[in-house]
Design a protein around this motif. Structure first.
Motif, PDB file in Angstrom:
ATOM      1  N   PRO A  31       2.943  -7.480 -12.107  1.00 49.72           N
ATOM      2  CA  PRO A  31       3.578  -6.420 -11.304  1.00 49.72           C
ATOM      3  C   PRO A  31       2.533  -5.547 -10.620  1.00 49.72           C
ATOM      4  N   LEU A  32       2.799  -5.226  -9.378  1.00 46.27           N
ATOM      5  CA  LEU A  32       1.946  -4.278  -8.647  1.00 46.27           C
ATOM      6  C   LEU A  32       2.548  -2.895  -8.842  1.00 46.27           C
ATOM      7  N   GLU A  33       1.989  -2.180  -9.815  1.00 46.07           N
ATOM      8  CA  GLU A  33       2.525  -0.857 -10.144  1.00 46.07           C
ATOM      9  C   GLU A  33       2.054   0.171  -9.108  1.00 46.07           C
ATOM     10  N   GLY A  34       2.763   1.261  -9.052  1.00 47.13           N
ATOM     11  CA  GLY A  34       2.309   2.385  -8.230  1.00 47.13           C
ATOM     12  C   GLY A  34       2.730   2.326  -6.775  1.00 47.13           C
ATOM     13  N   VAL A  35       3.469   1.288  -6.388  1.00 41.16           N
ATOM     14  CA  VAL A  35       3.921   1.190  -4.995  1.00 41.16           C
ATOM     15  C   VAL A  35       5.428   0.883  -4.987  1.00 41.16           C
ATOM     16  N   PRO A  36       6.239   1.891  -5.346  1.00 38.48           N
ATOM     17  CA  PRO A  36       7.692   1.644  -5.398  1.00 38.48           C
ATOM     18  C   PRO A  36       8.287   1.250  -4.047  1.00 38.48           C
ATOM     19  N   PHE A  37       7.590   1.599  -2.970  1.00 40.55           N
ATOM     20  CA  PHE A  37       8.031   1.210  -1.629  1.00 40.55           C
ATOM     21  C   PHE A  37       8.221  -0.305  -1.531  1.00 40.55           C
ATOM     22  N   TRP A  38       7.375  -1.048  -2.218  1.00 36.73           N
ATOM     23  CA  TRP A  38       7.495  -2.513  -2.244  1.00 36.73           C
ATOM     24  C   TRP A  38       8.185  -3.024  -3.501  1.00 36.73           C
ATOM     25  N   ASP A  39       7.850  -2.428  -4.635  1.00 35.78           N
ATOM     26  CA  ASP A  39       8.311  -2.944  -5.927  1.00 35.78           C
ATOM     27  C   ASP A  39       7.972  -4.432  -6.042  1.00 35.78           C
ATOM     28  N   GLU A  40       6.714  -4.727  -5.812  1.00 36.46           N
ATOM     29  CA  GLU A  40       6.295  -6.135  -5.716  1.00 36.46           C
ATOM     30  C   GLU A  40       5.726  -6.670  -7.031  1.00 36.46           C
ATOM     31  N   LEU A  99       1.685   5.328  -1.099  1.00 43.63           N
ATOM     32  CA  LEU A  99       0.975   4.896  -2.304  1.00 43.63           C
ATOM     33  C   LEU A  99       0.890   6.089  -3.259  1.00 43.63           C
ATOM     34  N   PRO A 100       1.988   6.414  -3.930  1.00 44.73           N
ATOM     35  CA  PRO A 100       2.015   7.657  -4.715  1.00 44.73           C
ATOM     36  C   PRO A 100       1.173   7.609  -5.987  1.00 44.73           C
ATOM     37  N   ASP A 101       0.872   6.424  -6.479  1.00 48.22           N
ATOM     38  CA  ASP A 101       0.110   6.342  -7.733  1.00 48.22           C
ATOM     39  C   ASP A 101      -1.033   5.331  -7.557  1.00 48.22           C
ATOM     40  N   LYS A 102      -2.103   5.797  -6.947  1.00 48.27           N
ATOM     41  CA  LYS A 102      -3.207   4.888  -6.644  1.00 48.27           C
ATOM     42  C   LYS A 102      -3.911   4.357  -7.899  1.00 48.27           C
ATOM     43  N   PRO A 103      -4.086   5.179  -8.945  1.00 49.54           N
ATOM     44  CA  PRO A 103      -4.711   4.622 -10.158  1.00 49.54           C
ATOM     45  C   PRO A 103      -3.890   3.473 -10.750  1.00 49.54           C
TER      46      PRO A 103
END
Ligand SMILES: [Fe+2]
Length: 233
Positions: free
Chosen positions: A125-134, A185-189
């Protein structure tokens, strides 16, 4: 559609199918990736609405058992593909359901069950990018990472609208984050942690949804693209 719509990525295992998609005023290439699993069945990543010609080619390769919607955007062809390949299990994020009323998921990606049922495929999962939820997938037998929107690029093969748009947004012959996501990108870490997991996999290529497949130097391209947006991978 040409007689052979699918192009080979990894002989006998992975094929690519591109189709034009208009998005944000430009015509992108959108990729469906076909993976032949160890049991001989097929998994379609970002399924497209299957033409008769494509369906025939797929039928010749093996039974389609999995349809994967990898993020909340790549659902457009999934309902038509599910109607054509009725025995297939459609898996995707719950967030895609809110964007497409036609979509019916058999399995939620978030549940992690896909990895249990297809052990050769690792979900990242690519966390931190809910715009995609990828969710990116690592296919162990071919050492291939299957991504969707996490990076993109344009080139000479693209439609003039996207060649122009890509020059303006820095994606022409360069791997970058899609322009519409760069400020989301609300959560870059968290994104950086997820990307590091991908970088640890011994992958030989990164398949993306929009742009040429990135081969041996995928790590540099992926890292650079995210660093440009302030994500210290
Ligand atoms: Fe996309």
């Amino acid at each position: 559609m040409s007689e052979h719509a699918l192009t080979t990525v990894v002989p006998d295992r992975i094929w690519s199918l591109e189709r034009p998609v208009w998005f944000g005023g430009v015509r992108l290439r959108a990729r469906t990736t076909v993976v032949r699993l160890d049991d001989g069945s097929l998994l379609l990543h970002t399924p497209s609405p299957p033409t008769d010609a494509v369906a025939e080619e797929l039928d010749a390769l093996g039974p389609v058992r999995w349809l994967v919607v990898p993020n909340r955007w790549h659902h457009l062809g999934a309902p038509a593909a599910a109607a054509r390949f009725r025995e297939a299990t459609l898996v995707g994020p719950a967030s895609a359901l809110r964007r497409n009323r036609e979509l019916r998921l058999d399995l939620e990606l978030d549940a992690g069950e896909l990895g249990e049922r297809v052990p050769e495929l690792e979900a990242l999962p690519l966390e931190g990018v809910p715009f995609w939820d990828e969710t990116v997938f690592y296919h162990r037998p071919t050492r291939t990472l299957l991504g969707a929107d996490l990076v993109c690029s344009a080139g000479a093969r693209d439609h003039w609208t996207w060649r122009f748009g890509a020059r303006v947004t820095g994606c022409y012959e360069r791997v970058r984050l899609p322009p519409d996501a760069r400020r989301k990108l609300p959560d870059k870490p968290a994104a950086a942690r997820s990307l590091r997991e991908m970088l640890r996999r011994p992958a030989e290529r990164l398949v993306i949804g929009h742009g040429d497949i990135i081969e041996a130097d995928w790590r540099e391209h992926l890292t650079q693209a995210w660093r440009l947006e302030g994500v210290e991978v």
